[in-house]
Design a protein around this motif. Structure first.
Motif, PDB file in Angstrom:
ATOM      1  N   ALA A 178      -7.505 -11.120  15.757  1.00 13.38           N
ATOM      2  CA  ALA A 178      -8.356 -11.725  14.727  1.00 13.38           C
ATOM      3  C   ALA A 178      -8.718 -10.674  13.694  1.00 13.38           C
ATOM      4  CB  ALA A 178      -9.625 -12.308  15.355  1.00 13.38           C
ATOM      5  N   PHE A 179      -9.325 -11.149  12.604  1.00  9.51           N
ATOM      6  CA  PHE A 179      -9.955 -10.243  11.663  1.00  9.51           C
ATOM      7  C   PHE A 179     -11.309  -9.815  12.235  1.00  9.51           C
ATOM      8  CE2 PHE A 179      -7.146 -12.604   8.769  1.00  9.51           C
ATOM      9  CZ  PHE A 179      -6.591 -11.566   8.042  1.00  9.51           C
ATOM     10  N   ALA A 180     -11.799  -8.670  11.809  1.00  4.88           N
ATOM     11  CA  ALA A 180     -13.119  -8.231  12.247  1.00  4.88           C
ATOM     12  C   ALA A 180     -14.163  -9.254  11.807  1.00  4.88           C
ATOM     13  CB  ALA A 180     -13.433  -6.854  11.668  1.00  4.88           C
ATOM     14  N   ALA A 181     -15.127  -9.528  12.662  1.00  5.86           N
ATOM     15  CA  ALA A 181     -16.108 -10.579  12.383  1.00  5.86           C
ATOM     16  C   ALA A 181     -17.022 -10.213  11.213  1.00  5.86           C
ATOM     17  CB  ALA A 181     -16.934 -10.854  13.634  1.00  5.86           C
ATOM     18  N   ALA A 182     -17.426  -8.957  11.131  1.00  5.95           N
ATOM     19  CA  ALA A 182     -18.420  -8.560  10.125  1.00  5.95           C
ATOM     20  C   ALA A 182     -17.817  -8.498   8.720  1.00  5.95           C
ATOM     21  CB  ALA A 182     -19.023  -7.218  10.504  1.00  5.95           C
ATOM     22  N   THR A 183     -16.737  -7.776   8.554  1.00  2.42           N
ATOM     23  CA  THR A 183     -16.129  -7.583   7.232  1.00  2.42           C
ATOM     24  C   THR A 183     -14.627  -7.838   7.327  1.00  2.42           C
ATOM     25  OG1 THR A 183     -15.951  -5.216   7.706  1.00  2.42           O
ATOM     26  CG2 THR A 183     -17.856  -5.949   6.405  1.00  2.42           C
ATOM     27  N   PRO A 184     -14.221  -9.092   7.422  1.00  2.26           N
ATOM     28  CA  PRO A 184     -12.802  -9.413   7.638  1.00  2.26           C
ATOM     29  C   PRO A 184     -11.885  -8.946   6.517  1.00  2.26           C
ATOM     30  CG  PRO A 184     -14.048 -11.393   7.100  1.00  2.26           C
ATOM     31  CD  PRO A 184     -15.050 -10.313   7.339  1.00  2.26           C
ATOM     32  N   SER A 185     -12.399  -8.891   5.294  1.00  2.00           N
ATOM     33  CA  SER A 185     -11.537  -8.530   4.170  1.00  2.00           C
ATOM     34  C   SER A 185     -11.236  -7.037   4.111  1.00  2.00           C
ATOM     35  CB  SER A 185     -12.182  -8.972   2.854  1.00  2.00           C
ATOM     36  OG  SER A 185     -13.423  -8.322   2.662  1.00  2.00           O
ATOM     37  N   ASP A 186     -11.993  -6.219   4.837  1.00  2.00           N
ATOM     38  CA  ASP A 186     -11.774  -4.768   4.778  1.00  2.00           C
ATOM     39  C   ASP A 186     -10.381  -4.389   5.247  1.00  2.00           C
ATOM     40  OD1 ASP A 186     -14.288  -4.518   3.813  1.00  2.00           O
ATOM     41  OD2 ASP A 186     -15.119  -3.390   5.514  1.00  2.00           O
ATOM     42  N   ALA A 187      -9.879  -5.077   6.267  1.00  2.00           N
ATOM     43  CA  ALA A 187      -8.547  -4.744   6.786  1.00  2.00           C
ATOM     44  C   ALA A 187      -7.473  -5.000   5.724  1.00  2.00           C
ATOM     45  CB  ALA A 187      -8.258  -5.562   8.042  1.00  2.00           C
ATOM     46  N   LEU A 188      -7.649  -6.069   4.941  1.00  2.00           N
ATOM     47  CA  LEU A 188      -6.678  -6.356   3.889  1.00  2.00           C
ATOM     48  C   LEU A 188      -6.743  -5.298   2.792  1.00  2.00           C
ATOM     49  CD1 LEU A 188      -7.187 -10.215   3.676  1.00  2.00           C
ATOM     50  CD2 LEU A 188      -5.127  -9.036   4.475  1.00  2.00           C
ATOM     51  N   LEU A 189      -7.946  -4.843   2.469  1.00  2.00           N
ATOM     52  CA  LEU A 189      -8.083  -3.751   1.498  1.00  2.00           C
ATOM     53  C   LEU A 189      -7.421  -2.480   2.008  1.00  2.00           C
ATOM     54  CD1 LEU A 189     -11.768  -4.199   0.264  1.00  2.00           C
ATOM     55  CD2 LEU A 189      -9.713  -4.344  -1.149  1.00  2.00           C
ATOM     56  N   ASP A 190      -7.627  -2.175   3.279  1.00  2.00           N
ATOM     57  CA  ASP A 190      -6.995  -0.991   3.863  1.00  2.00           C
ATOM     58  C   ASP A 190      -5.476  -1.103   3.822  1.00  2.00           C
ATOM     59  OD1 ASP A 190      -9.485   0.044   4.397  1.00  2.00           O
ATOM     60  OD2 ASP A 190      -9.518  -0.594   6.503  1.00  2.00           O
ATOM     61  N   LEU A 191      -4.974  -2.307   4.060  1.00  2.00           N
ATOM     62  CA  LEU A 191      -3.528  -2.519   4.023  1.00  2.00           C
ATOM     63  C   LEU A 191      -2.983  -2.283   2.617  1.00  2.00           C
ATOM     64  CD1 LEU A 191      -0.901  -3.483   5.409  1.00  2.00           C
ATOM     65  CD2 LEU A 191      -1.563  -5.828   4.806  1.00  2.00           C
ATOM     66  N   VAL A 192      -3.678  -2.818   1.621  1.00  2.00           N
ATOM     67  CA  VAL A 192      -3.227  -2.643   0.237  1.00  2.00           C
ATOM     68  C   VAL A 192      -3.166  -1.166  -0.127  1.00  2.00           C
ATOM     69  CG1 VAL A 192      -3.898  -2.990  -2.171  1.00  2.00           C
ATOM     70  CG2 VAL A 192      -3.958  -4.908  -0.562  1.00  2.00           C
ATOM     71  N   TYR A 193      -4.206  -0.418   0.238  1.00  2.00           N
ATOM     72  CA  TYR A 193      -4.260   0.987  -0.168  1.00  2.00           C
ATOM     73  C   TYR A 193      -3.560   1.921   0.805  1.00  2.00           C
ATOM     74  CZ  TYR A 193      -7.142  -0.429  -4.008  1.00  2.00           C
ATOM     75  OH  TYR A 193      -7.569  -1.021  -5.166  1.00  2.00           O
ATOM     76  N   ALA A 194      -2.994   1.374   1.880  1.00  2.00           N
ATOM     77  CA  ALA A 194      -2.108   2.177   2.726  1.00  2.00           C
ATOM     78  C   ALA A 194      -0.774   2.404   2.021  1.00  2.00           C
ATOM     79  CB  ALA A 194      -1.871   1.470   4.060  1.00  2.00           C
ATOM     80  N   LEU A 195      -0.482   1.544   1.051  1.00  2.00           N
ATOM     81  CA  LEU A 195       0.758   1.652   0.288  1.00  2.00           C
ATOM     82  C   LEU A 195       0.535   2.563  -0.915  1.00  2.00           C
ATOM     83  CD1 LEU A 195       3.492   0.175   0.781  1.00  2.00           C
ATOM     84  CD2 LEU A 195       2.832  -1.378  -1.064  1.00  2.00           C
ATOM     85  N   ARG A 196       1.452   3.480  -1.136  1.00  2.00           N
ATOM     86  CA  ARG A 196       1.320   4.387  -2.269  1.00  2.00           C
ATOM     87  C   ARG A 196       1.393   3.609  -3.580  1.00  2.00           C
ATOM     88  NH1 ARG A 196       5.262   9.198  -2.173  1.00  2.00           N
ATOM     89  NH2 ARG A 196       6.758   7.718  -1.266  1.00  2.00           N
ATOM     90  N   SER A 197       0.747   4.147  -4.616  1.00  2.00           N
ATOM     91  CA  SER A 197       0.612   3.411  -5.875  1.00  2.00           C
ATOM     92  C   SER A 197       1.955   3.057  -6.492  1.00  2.00           C
ATOM     93  CB  SER A 197      -0.221   4.227  -6.870  1.00  2.00           C
ATOM     94  OG  SER A 197       0.401   5.488  -7.132  1.00  2.00           O
ATOM     95  N   GLY A 198       2.958   3.920  -6.319  1.00  2.00           N
ATOM     96  CA  GLY A 198       4.266   3.622  -6.884  1.00  2.00           C
ATOM     97  C   GLY A 198       4.890   2.371  -6.314  1.00  2.00           C
ATOM     98  N   TYR A 199       4.578   2.055  -5.066  1.00  2.00           N
ATOM     99  CA  TYR A 199       5.060   0.830  -4.438  1.00  2.00           C
ATOM    100  C   TYR A 199       4.109  -0.342  -4.688  1.00  2.00           C
ATOM    101  CZ  TYR A 199       7.916   4.087  -1.632  1.00  2.00           C
ATOM    102  OH  TYR A 199       8.776   5.069  -1.209  1.00  2.00           O
ATOM    103  N   ARG A 200       2.815  -0.037  -4.800  1.00  2.00           N
ATOM    104  CA  ARG A 200       1.804  -1.089  -4.817  1.00  2.00           C
ATOM    105  C   ARG A 200       1.918  -2.014  -6.023  1.00  2.00           C
ATOM    106  NH1 ARG A 200      -3.025   1.602  -5.632  1.00  2.00           N
ATOM    107  NH2 ARG A 200      -2.490   2.818  -3.777  1.00  2.00           N
ATOM    108  N   ARG A 201       2.314  -1.478  -7.162  1.00  2.00           N
ATOM    109  CA  ARG A 201       2.311  -2.317  -8.370  1.00  2.00           C
ATOM    110  C   ARG A 201       3.337  -3.453  -8.312  1.00  2.00           C
ATOM    111  NH1 ARG A 201       3.899   2.754 -10.626  1.00  2.00           N
ATOM    112  NH2 ARG A 201       6.159   2.936 -10.901  1.00  2.00           N
ATOM    113  N   ASN A 202       4.344  -3.325  -7.453  1.00  2.00           N
ATOM    114  CA  ASN A 202       5.336  -4.397  -7.319  1.00  2.00           C
ATOM    115  C   ASN A 202       5.302  -5.015  -5.925  1.00  2.00           C
ATOM    116  OD1 ASN A 202       6.521  -4.044  -9.956  1.00  2.00           O
ATOM    117  ND2 ASN A 202       7.472  -2.180  -9.182  1.00  2.00           N
ATOM    118  N   ALA A 203       4.166  -4.916  -5.253  1.00  2.00           N
ATOM    119  CA  ALA A 203       4.083  -5.329  -3.847  1.00  2.00           C
ATOM    120  C   ALA A 203       3.847  -6.830  -3.702  1.00  2.00           C
ATOM    121  CB  ALA A 203       2.987  -4.554  -3.133  1.00  2.00           C
TER     122      ALA A 203
END
Length: 422
Positions: A284-309
């Motif tokens: 599951a997603f974390a109960a308190a702040t479920p969206s944090d994991a998605l933010l972490d996933l987005v910024y786990a990707l380097r910026s050069g890849y992120r713009r076309n992700a």
């Protein structure tokens, strides 16, 4: 594709008309109204949870709306795909792109099984045919149409790089430690760079097949466009098989999927592995702040890849995502802005791939990355058809094959979300 009773005949397929623009607009309007109703009921559900007074009726109503959204989103995607699909022709808009002689000879072979015209092409060194045991190559226009349709309906192919080859294995060299580079003044001496350590990735092409069927009576009907029928029939079968292989394929009997390589926590990532980010809760997603994991996933990707992700997930994971909000109360999932566009998550497009695992303990149910740089699809040129009027009388089977490979070409360009504590 092998269930003859459920096959659509060429006559039926030819009768299907492209949807009108009014149908597409109406479907889009219905979808947007359903999404507004979904948000209203979900807000009510969240308020009940905060008040510690959850109502089963509200949850049931939300589930119904969620199912309706899924159906309407699928219908809208099918209508827009059909509406923008061009007629079977060459890229310049004319039928002459494929040799007319090959097209005419192939039509005779499909309708009546006569191979003399195709054999004569071979004697002229047009390289248009193979032996009868391997089947005969379809005209170039038909092959292009099959490829175009697959790009529209195969979710991973649509966002990955595609390389056409004429060999059975495509090999791509890469430097395991990167190539040396640096700065130097115009007249300064250049320091000799170290010799890079080179390795290679191999992408073998595996055989993919489909077997549409028709009656001889329908094949004798000159009004039936056989090129279009073949392209439409194999589209679904090929796309379904590709969709699974490009995600979870073993790399032995089918292409290697992007979830197949070993996966490690992104903080320990090395080449040859796929990095992941945990959600902080098992299944599951974390109960308190479920969206944090998605933010972490987005910024786990380097910026050069992120713009076309792009996010990749199945529809059940997307249904769970639709209920999430950010810290300011805004929904993270947004519907497509126009008919023909895709839904977005945190501003990034979503590719819906049913082969992705469901949300469960330790499942890598969501992927995020620049798939154009991260995943390579290899198409060996040439689609073959072998006509078989004997196996399933009174039907005529068309054993259709193409060779396809695939695999990760940049292991740093794709990350996954693991539904686990670590």
């Amino acid at each position: 594709m092998t269930e003859l009773a459920t096959m659509r005949s060429p006559e039926t397929k030819a009768a299907e008309a492209a949807p009108s623009s009014l149908e597409v607009v109406t479907a889009f309007d219905d979808f947007m109204r359903s999404f507004e109703a979904f948000k209203e009921v979900n807000d009510e559900r969240l308020a009940e949870i905060e008040a510690r007074m959850p109502d089963a009726v509200t949850s049931e109503k939300l589930a119904r709306l969620d199912d309706a959204l899924d159906r309407q989103q699928k219908t809208l995607a099918e209508l827009t795909t059909k509406a923008r699909r061009p007629a079977l022709q060459a890229a310049d808009g004319h039928d002459h792109a494929a040799p007319r002689e090959h097209k005419a000879a192939f039509d005779v072979y499909v309708r009546r099984g006569e191979v003399s015209s195709l054999k004569s092409l071979e004697s002229k060194a047009l390289a248009a045919v193979t032996d009868a045991q391997g089947g005969y190559l379809v005209p170039e226009a038909t092959e292009r149409e099959i490829g175009r349709r697959l790009a529209e309906v195969s979710p991973i192919r649509a966002i990955a790089s595609v390389q056409q080859v004429t060999t059975s294995v495509f090999r791509k060299p890469f430097a395991t430690d990167g190539f040396a580079a640096g700065w130097a003044a115009e007249t300064a001496a250049r320091v000799q760079s170290a010799t890079p350590n080179l390795d290679e990735l191999a992408f073998p092409a595996m055989e993919l097949f489909a077997m549409p069927a028709a009656t001889q009576t329908l094949l004798d009907d000159a009004a039936v466009d056989l090129d279009r029928w073949i392209a439409e029939e194999v589209e679904t079968a090929f796309a379904e098989q590709e969709s699974v292989a490009f995600v979870t394929g073993d790399g032995t009997t089918r292409p290697q999927g992007f979830l197949t390589p070993p996966k490690v926590a992104n903080s320990s990532w090395t080449w040859g592995k796929i990095g992941y980010v945990p959600t902080g809760a098992a299944g599951a997603f974390a109960a308190a702040t479920p969206s944090d994991a998605l933010l972490d996933l987005v910024y786990a990707l380097r910026s050069g890849y992120r713009r076309n992700a792009t996010f990749v997930m199945n529809r059940r994971s997307q249904a769970a995502i639709r209920k999430l909000k950010d810290a300011d109360g805004r929904y993270l999932w947004e519907p497509p802005a126009t008919a023909g566009a895709t839904a977005t998550l945190m501003g990034f497009p979503i590719a819906e791939a049913e082969a992705m695992p469901d949300i469960a303990a330790d499942a890598h149910a969501i992927a995020f990355g620049d798939f154009r740089r991260g995943y390579l699809v290899v198409d060996r040129i040439g689609v073959r058809i072998l006509r078989d009027p004997f196996t399933a009388k009174p039907y005529v089977l068309f054993y259709t094959t193409k060779r396809v490979g695939g695999g990760v070409q940049d292991f740093d360009a794709i990350k996954t979300l693991k539904f686990a504590t670590s």
